[in-house]
Scaffold this motif. Structure first.
Motif, PDB file in Angstrom:
ATOM      1  N   MET A   1       1.859  13.254 -13.369  1.00 47.65           N
ATOM      2  CA  MET A   1       2.102  11.983 -12.728  1.00 47.65           C
ATOM      3  C   MET A   1       1.026  11.017 -13.186  1.00 47.65           C
ATOM      4  SD  MET A   1       2.439  11.155  -8.661  1.00 47.65           S
ATOM      5  CE  MET A   1       3.628  12.443  -8.533  1.00 47.65           C
ATOM      6  N   THR A   2       1.421   9.795 -13.497  1.00 46.67           N
ATOM      7  CA  THR A   2       0.430   8.833 -13.943  1.00 46.67           C
ATOM      8  C   THR A   2      -0.457   8.412 -12.789  1.00 46.67           C
ATOM      9  OG1 THR A   2       1.782   6.900 -13.477  1.00 46.67           O
ATOM     10  CG2 THR A   2       2.042   7.933 -15.661  1.00 46.67           C
ATOM     11  N   ASN A   3      -1.671   8.021 -13.112  1.00 44.30           N
ATOM     12  CA  ASN A   3      -2.619   7.619 -12.097  1.00 44.30           C
ATOM     13  C   ASN A   3      -2.092   6.434 -11.285  1.00 44.30           C
ATOM     14  OD1 ASN A   3      -5.052   7.817 -10.682  1.00 44.30           O
ATOM     15  ND2 ASN A   3      -5.986   6.289 -11.990  1.00 44.30           N
ATOM     16  N   MET A   4      -1.458   5.462 -11.949  1.00 46.65           N
ATOM     17  CA  MET A   4      -0.936   4.294 -11.244  1.00 46.65           C
ATOM     18  C   MET A   4       0.134   4.700 -10.232  1.00 46.65           C
ATOM     19  SD  MET A   4       1.120   0.884 -12.465  1.00 46.65           S
ATOM     20  CE  MET A   4      -0.111   0.212 -13.529  1.00 46.65           C
ATOM     21  N   LEU A   5       1.029   5.579 -10.636  1.00 45.98           N
ATOM     22  CA  LEU A   5       2.068   6.038  -9.720  1.00 45.98           C
ATOM     23  C   LEU A   5       1.452   6.795  -8.550  1.00 45.98           C
ATOM     24  CD1 LEU A   5       4.995   6.391  -8.896  1.00 45.98           C
ATOM     25  CD2 LEU A   5       5.114   8.363 -10.437  1.00 45.98           C
ATOM     26  N   ALA A   6       0.501   7.664  -8.819  1.00 49.35           N
ATOM     27  CA  ALA A   6      -0.164   8.407  -7.747  1.00 49.35           C
ATOM     28  C   ALA A   6      -0.854   7.454  -6.774  1.00 49.35           C
ATOM     29  CB  ALA A   6      -1.161   9.398  -8.339  1.00 49.35           C
ATOM     30  N   GLN A   7      -1.459   6.397  -7.284  1.00 49.19           N
ATOM     31  CA  GLN A   7      -2.112   5.415  -6.417  1.00 49.19           C
ATOM     32  C   GLN A   7      -1.098   4.679  -5.557  1.00 49.19           C
ATOM     33  OE1 GLN A   7      -4.335   3.030  -9.172  1.00 49.19           O
ATOM     34  NE2 GLN A   7      -6.055   4.457  -9.218  1.00 49.19           N
ATOM     35  N   ARG A   8       0.031   4.316  -6.160  1.00 46.48           N
ATOM     36  CA  ARG A   8       1.077   3.614  -5.405  1.00 46.48           C
ATOM     37  C   ARG A   8       1.660   4.499  -4.323  1.00 46.48           C
ATOM     38  NH1 ARG A   8       5.087   1.175  -9.641  1.00 46.48           N
ATOM     39  NH2 ARG A   8       5.953   0.183  -7.803  1.00 46.48           N
ATOM     40  N   LEU A   9       1.941   5.757  -4.657  1.00 44.57           N
ATOM     41  CA  LEU A   9       2.489   6.682  -3.666  1.00 44.57           C
ATOM     42  C   LEU A   9       1.480   6.970  -2.565  1.00 44.57           C
ATOM     43  CD1 LEU A   9       4.386   9.207  -5.955  1.00 44.57           C
ATOM     44  CD2 LEU A   9       5.347   7.333  -4.594  1.00 44.57           C
ATOM     45  N   GLY A  10       0.223   7.138  -2.951  1.00 39.61           N
ATOM     46  CA  GLY A  10      -0.829   7.376  -1.960  1.00 39.61           C
ATOM     47  C   GLY A  10      -0.973   6.211  -0.995  1.00 39.61           C
ATOM     48  N   GLY A  11      -0.907   4.999  -1.529  1.00 36.37           N
ATOM     49  CA  GLY A  11      -0.974   3.816  -0.671  1.00 36.37           C
ATOM     50  C   GLY A  11       0.215   3.726   0.261  1.00 36.37           C
ATOM     51  N   LEU A  12       1.377   4.065  -0.245  1.00 29.91           N
ATOM     52  CA  LEU A  12       2.579   4.068   0.585  1.00 29.91           C
ATOM     53  C   LEU A  12       2.443   5.075   1.718  1.00 29.91           C
ATOM     54  CD1 LEU A  12       5.515   3.269   1.210  1.00 29.91           C
ATOM     55  CD2 LEU A  12       6.234   4.986  -0.466  1.00 29.91           C
ATOM     56  N   ILE A  13       1.965   6.263   1.403  1.00 28.95           N
ATOM     57  CA  ILE A  13       1.782   7.287   2.429  1.00 28.95           C
ATOM     58  C   ILE A  13       0.766   6.814   3.468  1.00 28.95           C
ATOM     59  CG2 ILE A  13       0.846   9.608   2.862  1.00 28.95           C
ATOM     60  CD1 ILE A  13       2.090  10.375   0.086  1.00 28.95           C
ATOM     61  N   ARG A  14      -0.373   6.318   3.027  1.00 28.27           N
ATOM     62  CA  ARG A  14      -1.434   5.871   3.939  1.00 28.27           C
ATOM     63  C   ARG A  14      -0.938   4.737   4.839  1.00 28.27           C
ATOM     64  NH1 ARG A  14      -5.037   5.415   0.536  1.00 28.27           N
ATOM     65  NH2 ARG A  14      -4.420   3.359  -0.181  1.00 28.27           N
ATOM     66  N   ASP A  15      -0.310   3.722   4.241  1.00 28.42           N
ATOM     67  CA  ASP A  15       0.138   2.579   5.027  1.00 28.42           C
ATOM     68  C   ASP A  15       1.234   2.957   6.013  1.00 28.42           C
ATOM     69  OD1 ASP A  15      -1.708   1.090   3.624  1.00 28.42           O
ATOM     70  OD2 ASP A  15      -0.221   0.009   2.422  1.00 28.42           O
ATOM     71  N   THR A  16       2.143   3.832   5.592  1.00 33.62           N
ATOM     72  CA  THR A  16       3.207   4.275   6.482  1.00 33.62           C
ATOM     73  C   THR A  16       2.635   5.103   7.626  1.00 33.62           C
ATOM     74  OG1 THR A  16       4.763   4.320   4.628  1.00 33.62           O
ATOM     75  CG2 THR A  16       5.415   5.492   6.624  1.00 33.62           C
ATOM     76  N   ARG A  17       1.711   5.998   7.300  1.00 28.94           N
ATOM     77  CA  ARG A  17       1.072   6.820   8.334  1.00 28.94           C
ATOM     78  C   ARG A  17       0.377   5.937   9.354  1.00 28.94           C
ATOM     79  NH1 ARG A  17      -4.015   8.064   8.965  1.00 28.94           N
ATOM     80  NH2 ARG A  17      -4.665   7.614   6.830  1.00 28.94           N
ATOM     81  N   ARG A  18      -0.397   4.970   8.884  1.00 32.38           N
ATOM     82  CA  ARG A  18      -1.111   4.069   9.793  1.00 32.38           C
ATOM     83  C   ARG A  18      -0.150   3.221  10.614  1.00 32.38           C
ATOM     84  NH1 ARG A  18      -5.931   2.021   5.737  1.00 32.38           N
ATOM     85  NH2 ARG A  18      -7.203   3.902   5.877  1.00 32.38           N
ATOM     86  N   ALA A  19       0.917   2.730   9.991  1.00 29.76           N
ATOM     87  CA  ALA A  19       1.905   1.916  10.701  1.00 29.76           C
ATOM     88  C   ALA A  19       2.570   2.703  11.825  1.00 29.76           C
ATOM     89  CB  ALA A  19       2.957   1.387   9.723  1.00 29.76           C
ATOM     90  N   GLN A  20       2.660   4.024  11.653  1.00 29.72           N
ATOM     91  CA  GLN A  20       3.251   4.877  12.674  1.00 29.72           C
ATOM     92  C   GLN A  20       2.218   5.387  13.676  1.00 29.72           C
ATOM     93  OE1 GLN A  20       5.703   7.949  10.905  1.00 29.72           O
ATOM     94  NE2 GLN A  20       6.799   6.466   9.658  1.00 29.72           N
ATOM     95  N   GLY A  21       0.970   4.953  13.511  1.00 33.32           N
ATOM     96  CA  GLY A  21      -0.086   5.339  14.437  1.00 33.32           C
ATOM     97  C   GLY A  21      -0.508   6.792  14.323  1.00 33.32           C
ATOM     98  N   LEU A  22      -0.327   7.358  13.135  1.00 24.56           N
ATOM     99  CA  LEU A  22      -0.660   8.769  12.923  1.00 24.56           C
ATOM    100  C   LEU A  22      -2.023   8.916  12.256  1.00 24.56           C
ATOM    101  CD1 LEU A  22       2.753   9.993  11.475  1.00 24.56           C
ATOM    102  CD2 LEU A  22       1.876  10.380  13.788  1.00 24.56           C
ATOM    103  N   ARG A  23      -2.746   9.943  12.659  1.00 22.13           N
ATOM    104  CA  ARG A  23      -3.976  10.319  11.964  1.00 22.13           C
ATOM    105  C   ARG A  23      -3.590  11.342  10.893  1.00 22.13           C
ATOM    106  NH1 ARG A  23      -7.070  13.099  16.437  1.00 22.13           N
ATOM    107  NH2 ARG A  23      -4.957  13.824  16.740  1.00 22.13           N
ATOM    108  N   LEU A  24      -4.496  11.575   9.958  1.00 25.79           N
ATOM    109  CA  LEU A  24      -4.223  12.574   8.920  1.00 25.79           C
ATOM    110  C   LEU A  24      -3.909  13.931   9.541  1.00 25.79           C
ATOM    111  CD1 LEU A  24      -6.774  11.860   6.052  1.00 25.79           C
ATOM    112  CD2 LEU A  24      -4.294  11.845   5.893  1.00 25.79           C
ATOM    113  N   VAL A  25      -4.633  14.300  10.579  1.00 25.88           N
ATOM    114  CA  VAL A  25      -4.395  15.600  11.217  1.00 25.88           C
ATOM    115  C   VAL A  25      -2.993  15.655  11.827  1.00 25.88           C
ATOM    116  CG1 VAL A  25      -5.451  15.012  13.454  1.00 25.88           C
ATOM    117  CG2 VAL A  25      -5.448  17.387  12.651  1.00 25.88           C
ATOM    118  N   ASP A  26      -2.509  14.532  12.352  1.00 21.95           N
ATOM    119  CA  ASP A  26      -1.150  14.484  12.902  1.00 21.95           C
ATOM    120  C   ASP A  26      -0.120  14.692  11.803  1.00 21.95           C
ATOM    121  OD1 ASP A  26      -2.225  13.784  15.451  1.00 21.95           O
ATOM    122  OD2 ASP A  26      -2.186  11.658  14.894  1.00 21.95           O
TER     123      ASP A  26
END
Length: 86
Positions: free
Chosen positions: A1-26
């Motif tokens: 996976m390219t670094n740019m794609l991994a960064q985009r997916l990681g940001g999507l995961i982080r922002d979605t998790r935060r928007a749902q009020g979830l912690r990493l442990v959740d």
């Protein structure tokens, strides 16, 4: 996976998790993905199996079919539009 794609997916995961009020442990409990792996996904710090991404997307309710067409953010030319991906 390219670094740019991994960064985009990681940001999507982080922002979605935060928007749902979830912690990493959740999210770890919901997805069955180890906490350290989730951190790596969000920060794009190591290559991770696609199955791990899929488990996280499923837990967050992200349509993985929409991932292939993540639009770039207009402000920086990188990233995604969270509303379009969900």
């Amino acid at each position: 996976m390219t670094n740019m794609l991994a960064q985009r997916l990681g940001g999507l995961i982080r922002d979605t998790r935060r928007a749902q009020g979830l912690r990493l442990v959740d999210l770890s409990r919901l997805s069955g993905v180890a906490l350290a792996t989730l951190s790596d996904l969000e920060n794009a710090t190591r290559d991770t199996r696609l199955s791990s991404y899929q488990r996280v997307f499923d837990a967050l309710g992200i349509d993985s079919a929409a991932i292939t067409a993540l639009p770039a953010r207009s402000d920086s030319g990188e990233g995604y539009d969270l509303d379009d991906a969900l």
